[in-house]
Design an enzyme around this catalytic site. Structure first.
Site: not given
Ligand code: COA
Length: 283
Positions: A189-190, A163, A148, A69
């Protein structure tokens, strides 16, 4: 699957490299001959992972505790990596932060924390490593996103937003930085079980793990080795024409949710037969 020296002479920075999928991918890169730079916030975890990877693969591993960060820490981390190995060839933006929560319960700080780790952290690493790559004639950046990022998902809204941003960054820089010889790709990735993700994302006591597996057409979770091999390919010169791509590796999970008629999988074969008979009778 690959020649043993696929990644020889490459220096790869892996963020979040001390645990989980980051460590698995780092180990595979090490087996294929790469020098590794592992970063995460926890020094002891990093050092333990480095020892383990070195014992297993013989790879040279530099550990640099870094909170991605903070751009000053990231700049310092990249400098240490260049001082040790001479150049940076690849960056794996794997570090993430996530938790499940109803969105209405989130504070601004909760939302910001995930955006800071995932989106700002990825930007900081990309900016600093990209600068080093430009100096040495190019490289490969690989971002770990999620399916997602395409669809959005309730209960992980900060992560979905972050994302989604990383995916946009991937495609943007694939064009903008190609002129520097830098390729930028992503993997979505799932479900790949890790201690950290399962603890944060799989609520206990709901037997949800079984349901998660049923959502995957292949009826299983991913193996770390499968993801690590895909990441290795995308880091290698052999994938030199891959740029701006996001490769999904999820056993078909997200498409199952998307296809309007996929639920017909649950229709028993007797019902299909009855429909067929009725259709033929009508003729
Ligand atoms: N539900 C709602 N809010 C939450 C939360 C949860 N489960 N967990 C944290 N938060 C909120 C905190 O309450 C805080 O907000 P506040 O100041 O308004 O109260 C904010 O998020 C920051 O939390 P904090 O614990 O101070 O941040 P941190 O920087 O120490 O930790 C996390 C960041 C929360 C993402 C932590 O889980 C982490 O470090 N994760 C790294 C690994 C990871 O998540 N990997 C992804 C695996 S899928």
């Amino acid at each position: 699957m690959f020649k043993n020296d696929l990644l020889e002479n490459k220096t790869i920075i892996i963020t979040g490299g001390g645990t989980g999928l980051g460590k698995s991918m780092a180990t595979r890169f090490g087996e294929l001959g790469a020098n590794l730079v592992l970063t995460s916030r926890r020094e002891a975890v990093l050092d333990e992972a480095a020892r383990e990877i070195n014992d297993k693969t013989g790879a040279e591993v530099l550990t640099v505790p870094t909170d991605i960060r903070h751009s000053d820490q990231v700049t310092e981390m990249v400098k240490k990596a260049v001082d040790k190995f001479g150049k940076i060839d690849c960056l794996l933006n794997n570090a993430a932060g996530n938790f499940i929560s109803p969105t209405e319960n989130l504070s601004e700080n909760a939302f910001r924390t995930i955006i800071d780790i995932v989106l700002i952290g990825t930007f900081n690493c990309t900016q600093a490593a990209g600068k080093a790559m430009r100096k040495s004639g190019g490289g490969a950046i690989l971002n770990i996103v999620t399916t997602y990022a395409f669809t959005g998902s309730g209960y992980v809204v900060p992560s979905a937003c972050a994302k989604g941003g990383v995916l946009a960054m991937t495609r943007s820089l694939a064009v903008e930085w190609a002129k520097y010889g830098i390729r930028t790709n992503a993997i979505a990735p799932g479900p790949f079980p890790t201690k950290g993700a399962w603890k944060r994302l799989v609520p206990p006591g709901l037997n949800i793990e079984k349901k998660m597996m049923e959502r995957v057409p292949l009826k299983r979770f991913g193996e770390h080795e499968e993801l690590a091999n895909l990441a290795s390919y995308l880091m290698a010169d052999e994938s030199g024409y891959m740029n701006g791509e996001v490769v999904t590796m999820d056993g078909g999970e997200w498409l199952k949710g998307a296809g309007q008629f996929n639920e017909l999988e649950r229709m028993p074969s007797l019902a299909w037969k009855a429909m067929d008979i009725a259709r033929k009778r009508k003729k």
